[in-house]
Design an enzyme around this catalytic site. Sequence first.
Site, PDB file in Angstrom:
ATOM      1  N   LYS A   1      24.871  29.925 -32.021  1.00  0.00           N
ATOM      2  CA  LYS A   1      24.010  29.283 -33.011  1.00  0.00           C
ATOM      3  C   LYS A   1      24.056  27.798 -32.675  1.00  0.00           C
ATOM      4  O   LYS A   1      25.045  27.109 -32.950  1.00  0.00           O
ATOM      5  CB  LYS A   1      24.533  29.545 -34.425  1.00  0.00           C
ATOM      6  CG  LYS A   1      23.615  28.983 -35.489  1.00  0.00           C
ATOM      7  CD  LYS A   1      24.009  29.494 -36.860  1.00  0.00           C
ATOM      8  CE  LYS A   1      23.007  29.124 -37.925  1.00  0.00           C
ATOM      9  NZ  LYS A   1      22.691  27.715 -38.021  1.00  0.00           N
TER      10      LYS A   1
ATOM     11  N   ARG B   1      10.564  22.287 -37.547  1.00  0.00           N
ATOM     12  CA  ARG B   1      10.629  23.366 -38.534  1.00  0.00           C
ATOM     13  C   ARG B   1       9.974  22.966 -39.857  1.00  0.00           C
ATOM     14  O   ARG B   1       9.307  23.772 -40.497  1.00  0.00           O
ATOM     15  CB  ARG B   1      12.089  23.750 -38.774  1.00  0.00           C
ATOM     16  CG  ARG B   1      12.253  24.845 -39.792  1.00  0.00           C
ATOM     17  CD  ARG B   1      13.717  25.249 -39.918  1.00  0.00           C
ATOM     18  NE  ARG B   1      13.863  26.414 -40.761  1.00  0.00           N
ATOM     19  CZ  ARG B   1      13.923  26.373 -42.085  1.00  0.00           C
ATOM     20  NH1 ARG B   1      13.856  25.211 -42.693  1.00  0.00           N
ATOM     21  NH2 ARG B   1      14.045  27.474 -42.796  1.00  0.00           N
TER      22      ARG B   1
HETATM   23  S1  IVH Z   1      17.235  33.032 -34.924  1.00  0.00           S
HETATM   24  C1  IVH Z   1      14.310  34.504 -38.145  1.00  0.00           C
HETATM   25  N1  IVH Z   1      18.927  32.187 -33.118  1.00  0.00           N
HETATM   26  O1  IVH Z   1      19.636  28.327 -37.113  1.00  0.00           O
HETATM   27  C2  IVH Z   1      15.546  34.105 -37.462  1.00  0.00           C
HETATM   28  N2  IVH Z   1      18.406  30.729 -34.915  1.00  0.00           N
HETATM   29  O2  IVH Z   1      20.114  28.877 -39.960  1.00  0.00           O
HETATM   30  C3  IVH Z   1      15.368  32.885 -36.734  1.00  0.00           C
HETATM   31  N3  IVH Z   1      19.514  28.531 -34.755  1.00  0.00           N
HETATM   32  O3  IVH Z   1      16.388  27.750 -38.246  1.00  0.00           O
HETATM   33  C4  IVH Z   1      16.578  32.233 -36.287  1.00  0.00           C
HETATM   34  N4  IVH Z   1      20.601  28.926 -32.892  1.00  0.00           N
HETATM   35  O4  IVH Z   1      17.109  26.574 -36.109  1.00  0.00           O
HETATM   36  C5  IVH Z   1      18.287  31.888 -34.263  1.00  0.00           C
HETATM   37  N5  IVH Z   1      20.405  31.588 -31.429  1.00  0.00           N
HETATM   38  C6  IVH Z   1      19.748  31.287 -32.557  1.00  0.00           C
HETATM   39  C7  IVH Z   1      19.899  30.033 -33.187  1.00  0.00           C
HETATM   40  C8  IVH Z   1      19.210  29.798 -34.372  1.00  0.00           C
HETATM   41  C9  IVH Z   1      20.349  28.030 -33.833  1.00  0.00           C
HETATM   42  C10 IVH Z   1      19.055  27.805 -35.957  1.00  0.00           C
HETATM   43  C11 IVH Z   1      17.566  27.888 -36.174  1.00  0.00           C
HETATM   44  C12 IVH Z   1      17.389  28.415 -37.557  1.00  0.00           C
HETATM   45  C13 IVH Z   1      18.721  28.180 -38.169  1.00  0.00           C
HETATM   46  C14 IVH Z   1      18.977  29.194 -39.252  1.00  0.00           C
END
Ligand code: IVH
Length: 706
Positions: free
Chosen positions: A134, A155
């Site tokens: 993440k 975003r």
């Molecule tokens: S998937 C619908 N994958 O975390 C799901 N998000 O707390 C979409 N983020 O707004 C998110 N690394 O900016 C996804 N490997 C990852 C990520 C990630 C960072 C961020 C992203 C999202 C936030 C959610």
Amino acid sequence: MYSSAQEKQFSKRSTNFLKNGVPAEEYSSLIELLTYHEWKYYVRTNPILSDKEYDTLYNALLEIEKSNPLIVRPDSPSQRVSSDLNPDFESVPHLTPMLSLGNSYNEEDLLDFDRQVKKLSAIEGAIEYNVEPKFDGGSLALVYENDLLIRAATRGNGQQGEEITPNAKALPSIPLKAAFSKHGIYKAEVRGEAIIPISTFKNVNKKREKNGQKLFANPRNAAAGGLRMKIPQETRERGILVFIFQLSYAVDKNGNDVLGDLRSHSTQLDLLDSLGFKIPNNKERKVANKIEEVIKFSKTWEEKRDTYDYEIDGMVIKVNDLSIQQKIGYTQHHPRWAIAYKFKAKQATTSLLDVEFQVGKVGSITPVAKVEPKQLAGVTISSISLHNEDFILQKDLRIGDKILIERAGDVIPYIVKSFPELRTGEEKEIFFPSHCPVNHTDKSVELVKSEGEAAWRCPHCVCGLQNIQKIIFHVSKDAMDIDGFGKSYVEKFHQLGWINDVSDVYNLNYNEIAELEGFGKKSADNLKSAIEKAKQNPIQKLLHSLSIHHLGKKASKLIAQEINHVLDLSNWTEEMFTEIKDIGPVVAKNVIEYFSIDDNILLLQRMESLGVNLAQLEEDKPIEVADDAPLKEKTILFTGTLQKMKRNEAKEMAEFAGAKCISAVSSKLSILVVGEKAGSKLKKAQELGTVQIMTEDEFLELINGG
Ligand code: IVH
């Protein structure tokens, strides 16, 4: 993205172009090549060309485009640095909402999530998950139509974001063109996170400090803020990389959804990889067959997060099969098929148990907080530097206080704040010592604080500790750079009575060292050759290694350039020092004082007799500048894109003409040469009004005596 045959071919073609130049009809081929090298550098972080070689090819591209402006292609790397500004970030709707993620914090939460997924999908067997970092930065969405990047947005509130297309184009880890059409996709949206590698972040901040700009608090803010710059070049200069983690929209020419044609999230990522996007690599992501594997992989990453060059605040776990994803769907706020596993916080509360006062190499006293040991992001914290007395006062700290501690972008922990509201009345004030904190009984030397300085210092060390610190610094990487000679060796050799001052470093008995427990002949030999090598260091290193207060690397170099032998400095006056640009009276006074002490002269003479070089080496002598050199005593800075010469050539010419090249605009700058698209430096120079601003032609005329 590229087959190995293609890679070989690109490499061969690059060499050929670099050798023979690029014919105009090779324009397309040149774009392909430069795109390939951008990918190697920013996506794969494995460049095969030097910066200079890349620039040569890039300049060839600019040449061709300059003579044939009509052929310029939108996916040409030159289009990354456009002069488009971002006037006021128009608000644009996302193709589908950008949702957030649910959170989990421990094994139990993840097992719950797995149970929930099984229940909703009505699957009893193990579920396959994709696990990836993440990334902690700023998220963005990129829209491609007909293979070209047509829009980028932040975003925002999840429904609508701010349009930042010129900024996204300026980031070389984002492809300007991606062959979606090969996969039947006409319009696509991909999502990812803009981050700044920690190592880059440190350099960016160093540069900002040098330019007198405000420092960024952490890589996340610098990256998220970097997406919203008015000038795209400034976004680029922050060293932002964009990791893509989702293909969120894909339709064919008729507008039919083709997203579901891909089987799983991992196949989506593989597709994005093959199209040139930067995605988490094989070590960073995993397809786990069951939740237990997810837990194991996530925990491994939690343990090694600090060895990683990116800030990650957790892992994201996604159901891999897209049909299951579709089946279990979304809440208002997040997908039910994904969850974030958040790493342990980098902030924690603890108690301030005591404050110790450490003595540095020039006698500066550093207060160090001893705190109730606390696990913070995988490391036990028990000591935290408090910097100086003012820091203690500012943070209103008392012994016994509850405090909030943090490990941010940097691994060094620090105290965020105390909680005065939680005091019981038992807390004790922190008294800064007035005398040497090591030898409590000796009250002969009072600590002093010079005007304008934050640290208290012990001016005449009687306890001997400063001497050891001086030796530790002398042998360190920053000073004489004696490979393998660390703090523990210094302490050990000092204990044995072998080294009492820096000259003893060059008079060690290697047979005795070989006999020491844990050493042996090989280590002794290695140490010997490292010390022999250091003896030949240029004198600027030696000067810096002497621990003269305020005499840093740069000042040591400037002074070294003016002398033939280190001991020449014993005859120098304050004026002789301050005549050197950038050397002020404080450094002058400290160096003069050092060389007025007989023991220091004896120390240096002893070092010389033991083979340490004290004389200016021929190759380090500065270029002699003729009295009538056109830029004698001027300082100069080049900014913007130079058209007539490479920046290094320009600098060399300027130095040859007697100028000194500096890197920031300040009152010390005499001349600013501006190339195309000059930005903030030009503005600052104009505001100062004292800087002579000239074009490249004017510069060339000046140095050629025109
Ligand atoms: S998937 C619908 N994958 O975390 C799901 N998000 O707390 C979409 N983020 O707004 C998110 N690394 O900016 C996804 N490997 C990852 C990520 C990630 C960072 C961020 C992203 C999202 C936030 C959610």
